[in-house]
Write a protein that holds these residues in place. Structure first.
Motif, PDB file in Angstrom:
ATOM      1  N   HIS A  74      -7.999  -2.473   1.370  1.00 28.74           N
ATOM      2  CA  HIS A  74      -6.711  -3.168   1.385  1.00 28.74           C
ATOM      3  C   HIS A  74      -6.617  -4.160   2.532  1.00 28.74           C
ATOM      4  CE1 HIS A  74      -5.008  -0.791  -1.898  1.00 28.74           C
ATOM      5  NE2 HIS A  74      -5.824   0.134  -1.443  1.00 28.74           N
ATOM      6  N   GLY A  75      -7.748  -4.422   3.198  1.00 33.25           N
ATOM      7  CA  GLY A  75      -7.807  -5.464   4.217  1.00 33.25           C
ATOM      8  C   GLY A  75      -6.850  -5.257   5.366  1.00 33.25           C
ATOM      9  N   HIS A  76      -6.803  -4.035   5.899  1.00 32.55           N
ATOM     10  CA  HIS A  76      -5.906  -3.743   7.016  1.00 32.55           C
ATOM     11  C   HIS A  76      -6.326  -4.566   8.229  1.00 32.55           C
ATOM     12  CE1 HIS A  76      -4.007  -0.573   9.875  1.00 32.55           C
ATOM     13  NE2 HIS A  76      -3.149  -1.539   9.585  1.00 32.55           N
ATOM     14  N   GLU A  77      -5.486  -5.507   8.597  1.00 37.40           N
ATOM     15  CA  GLU A  77      -5.859  -6.499   9.612  1.00 37.40           C
ATOM     16  C   GLU A  77      -5.897  -5.955  11.029  1.00 37.40           C
ATOM     17  OE1 GLU A  77      -3.317  -9.838   8.985  1.00 37.40           O
ATOM     18  OE2 GLU A  77      -4.027 -10.124   6.942  1.00 37.40           O
ATOM     19  N   GLN A  78      -5.090  -4.949  11.353  1.00 40.22           N
ATOM     20  CA  GLN A  78      -5.053  -4.425  12.718  1.00 40.22           C
ATOM     21  C   GLN A  78      -6.012  -3.253  12.901  1.00 40.22           C
ATOM     22  OE1 GLN A  78      -1.645  -4.023  11.153  1.00 40.22           O
ATOM     23  NE2 GLN A  78      -0.961  -6.063  11.643  1.00 40.22           N
ATOM     24  N   CYS A  79      -7.098  -3.229  12.196  1.00 35.74           N
ATOM     25  CA  CYS A  79      -7.953  -2.053  12.163  1.00 35.74           C
ATOM     26  C   CYS A  79      -9.423  -2.410  12.338  1.00 35.74           C
ATOM     27  CB  CYS A  79      -7.734  -1.364  10.820  1.00 35.74           C
ATOM     28  SG  CYS A  79      -8.757   0.050  10.560  1.00 35.74           S
ATOM     29  N   THR A  80     -10.153  -1.538  13.035  1.00 38.21           N
ATOM     30  CA  THR A  80     -11.584  -1.765  13.213  1.00 38.21           C
ATOM     31  C   THR A  80     -12.391  -1.302  12.005  1.00 38.21           C
ATOM     32  OG1 THR A  80     -11.805   0.372  14.330  1.00 38.21           O
ATOM     33  CG2 THR A  80     -11.448  -1.559  15.720  1.00 38.21           C
ATOM     34  N   VAL A  81     -11.815  -0.440  11.177  1.00 39.43           N
ATOM     35  CA  VAL A  81     -12.514   0.040   9.986  1.00 39.43           C
ATOM     36  C   VAL A  81     -12.611  -1.069   8.938  1.00 39.43           C
ATOM     37  CG1 VAL A  81     -12.454   1.730   8.108  1.00 39.43           C
ATOM     38  CG2 VAL A  81     -11.763   2.405  10.399  1.00 39.43           C
ATOM     39  N   SER A  82     -11.601  -1.908   8.904  1.00 42.47           N
ATOM     40  CA  SER A  82     -11.576  -2.998   7.945  1.00 42.47           C
ATOM     41  C   SER A  82     -12.409  -4.160   8.481  1.00 42.47           C
ATOM     42  CB  SER A  82     -10.138  -3.454   7.721  1.00 42.47           C
ATOM     43  OG  SER A  82     -10.109  -4.523   6.821  1.00 42.47           O
ATOM     44  N   HIS A  83     -13.447  -4.486   7.767  1.00 43.71           N
ATOM     45  CA  HIS A  83     -14.307  -5.595   8.168  1.00 43.71           C
ATOM     46  C   HIS A  83     -14.744  -6.358   6.924  1.00 43.71           C
ATOM     47  CE1 HIS A  83     -17.150  -2.501   6.947  1.00 43.71           C
ATOM     48  NE2 HIS A  83     -18.020  -3.466   6.745  1.00 43.71           N
ATOM     49  N   ILE A  84     -15.229  -7.532   7.149  1.00 42.78           N
ATOM     50  CA  ILE A  84     -15.715  -8.346   6.043  1.00 42.78           C
ATOM     51  C   ILE A  84     -17.230  -8.181   5.967  1.00 42.78           C
ATOM     52  CG2 ILE A  84     -15.910 -10.689   5.119  1.00 42.78           C
ATOM     53  CD1 ILE A  84     -13.394 -11.317   6.871  1.00 42.78           C
ATOM     54  N   PRO A  85     -17.736  -7.725   4.827  1.00 38.60           N
ATOM     55  CA  PRO A  85     -19.192  -7.577   4.690  1.00 38.60           C
ATOM     56  C   PRO A  85     -19.915  -8.904   4.930  1.00 38.60           C
ATOM     57  CG  PRO A  85     -18.063  -6.449   2.922  1.00 38.60           C
ATOM     58  CD  PRO A  85     -17.026  -7.247   3.655  1.00 38.60           C
ATOM     59  N   LYS A  86     -21.122  -8.821   5.427  1.00 38.46           N
ATOM     60  CA  LYS A  86     -21.892 -10.022   5.777  1.00 38.46           C
ATOM     61  C   LYS A  86     -22.520 -10.697   4.564  1.00 38.46           C
ATOM     62  CE  LYS A  86     -22.683  -8.459  10.422  1.00 38.46           C
ATOM     63  NZ  LYS A  86     -23.583  -7.929  11.409  1.00 38.46           N
ATOM     64  N   THR A  87     -22.659  -9.977   3.470  1.00 43.44           N
ATOM     65  CA  THR A  87     -23.189 -10.588   2.257  1.00 43.44           C
ATOM     66  C   THR A  87     -22.045 -10.858   1.290  1.00 43.44           C
ATOM     67  OG1 THR A  87     -23.598  -8.431   1.248  1.00 43.44           O
ATOM     68  CG2 THR A  87     -25.413  -9.418   2.476  1.00 43.44           C
ATOM     69  N   ARG A  88     -22.156 -11.930   0.555  1.00 42.84           N
ATOM     70  CA  ARG A  88     -21.156 -12.327  -0.435  1.00 42.84           C
ATOM     71  C   ARG A  88     -19.760 -12.403   0.180  1.00 42.84           C
ATOM     72  NH1 ARG A  88     -21.392  -8.759  -5.482  1.00 42.84           N
ATOM     73  NH2 ARG A  88     -20.311 -10.514  -6.371  1.00 42.84           N
ATOM     74  N   THR A  89     -19.682 -12.975   1.350  1.00 44.00           N
ATOM     75  CA  THR A  89     -18.439 -13.040   2.116  1.00 44.00           C
ATOM     76  C   THR A  89     -17.297 -13.658   1.319  1.00 44.00           C
ATOM     77  OG1 THR A  89     -19.716 -13.182   4.142  1.00 44.00           O
ATOM     78  CG2 THR A  89     -17.425 -13.837   4.276  1.00 44.00           C
ATOM     79  N   ASP A  90     -17.567 -14.757   0.641  1.00 45.76           N
ATOM     80  CA  ASP A  90     -16.509 -15.421  -0.140  1.00 45.76           C
ATOM     81  C   ASP A  90     -15.954 -14.497  -1.224  1.00 45.76           C
ATOM     82  OD1 ASP A  90     -16.798 -17.685   1.381  1.00 45.76           O
ATOM     83  OD2 ASP A  90     -18.124 -18.691  -0.040  1.00 45.76           O
ATOM     84  N   TRP A  91     -16.860 -13.790  -1.895  1.00 45.85           N
ATOM     85  CA  TRP A  91     -16.430 -12.870  -2.947  1.00 45.85           C
ATOM     86  C   TRP A  91     -15.551 -11.769  -2.360  1.00 45.85           C
ATOM     87  CZ3 TRP A  91     -16.745  -7.693  -4.084  1.00 45.85           C
ATOM     88  CH2 TRP A  91     -16.396  -7.324  -5.379  1.00 45.85           C
ATOM     89  N   TRP A  92     -15.970 -11.191  -1.225  1.00 53.00           N
ATOM     90  CA  TRP A  92     -15.198 -10.116  -0.600  1.00 53.00           C
ATOM     91  C   TRP A  92     -13.836 -10.611  -0.121  1.00 53.00           C
ATOM     92  CZ3 TRP A  92     -15.806  -5.230  -1.349  1.00 53.00           C
ATOM     93  CH2 TRP A  92     -17.063  -4.721  -1.658  1.00 53.00           C
ATOM     94  N   ARG A  98      -6.972 -10.543  -3.462  1.00 49.01           N
ATOM     95  CA  ARG A  98      -6.411 -10.051  -4.737  1.00 49.01           C
ATOM     96  C   ARG A  98      -5.768  -8.679  -4.550  1.00 49.01           C
ATOM     97  NH1 ARG A  98     -11.406 -11.805  -6.726  1.00 49.01           N
ATOM     98  NH2 ARG A  98     -12.091  -9.641  -6.982  1.00 49.01           N
ATOM     99  N   ASN A  99      -6.455  -7.790  -3.811  1.00 50.91           N
ATOM    100  CA  ASN A  99      -5.904  -6.457  -3.566  1.00 50.91           C
ATOM    101  C   ASN A  99      -4.578  -6.543  -2.819  1.00 50.91           C
ATOM    102  OD1 ASN A  99      -8.134  -5.366  -4.778  1.00 50.91           O
ATOM    103  ND2 ASN A  99      -9.054  -4.572  -2.921  1.00 50.91           N
ATOM    104  N   GLN A 100      -4.525  -7.371  -1.778  1.00 49.12           N
ATOM    105  CA  GLN A 100      -3.305  -7.503  -0.988  1.00 49.12           C
ATOM    106  C   GLN A 100      -2.172  -8.121  -1.811  1.00 49.12           C
ATOM    107  OE1 GLN A 100      -5.003  -9.670   2.277  1.00 49.12           O
ATOM    108  NE2 GLN A 100      -5.304  -7.819   3.500  1.00 49.12           N
TER     109      GLN A 100
END
Length: 155
Positions: A74-92, A98-100
């Motif tokens: 859910h892309g929690h912005e204030q969290c260290t667990v939420s990160h953007i994967p290094k592969t297929r960044t645009d897709w993620w 979309r989830n948000q």
């Protein structure tokens, strides 16, 4: 002649298999909150498909729904667990957006239908935050806040 799969097809197939095995219901954070509420005497229904977003916990008597969101998904912005994967960044990034957007749309529809919506992120149920989060949830259930954004805040 045998089909040869490319490296990206193998990765995609393996990733798809792993993602399909991710739990969507009855996760540890969700069960933790349910047990806590039950121990306090609150009764609820779980995963009510008739409501937008299929809330994790529904308390019809109090007109409250609770979503327990995974920080990553859910892309929690204030969290260290939420990160953007290094592969297929645009897709993620598009996936998280979309989830948000879906979360916002579902919460708005629930509020429009007269429900109070509470969102708790999984990081808020980790050891250093859990007592504060559950205390805030208890206080909210005793006297719901009149504001539109009923996110349990960790101070």
């Amino acid at each position: 002649m045998t089909d040869q799969l490319s490296h990206s097809e193998i990765i995609s197939r393996d990733t798809s298999r792993m993602m399909s095995q991710m739990k969507r219901k009855n996760t540890k954070p969700e069960i933790l909150v349910r047990k806590f509420l039950f121990s306090l005497g609150y009764r609820y229904r779980i995963h009510v498909k008739a409501l937008p977003g299929t809330p994790d916990i529904v308390m019809p008597k109090h007109r409250v729904v609770i979503f327990i969101h995974g920080c990553f998904w859910h892309g929690h912005e204030q969290c260290t667990v939420s990160h953007i994967p290094k592969t297929r960044t645009d897709w993620w990034l598009a996936k998280f957006e979309r989830n948000q957007n879906r979360d916002k749309r579902d919460c708005a529809k629930l509020r429009q239908d007269g429900w109070d919506v509470v969102v708790i992120y999984e990081c808020e149920l980790r050891k250093k935050n859990i007592n504060n989060t559950l205390h805030n949830l208890t206080m909210y259930l005793k006297a719901p806040s009149p504001n539109d954004n009923n996110h349990i805040q960790i101070d």
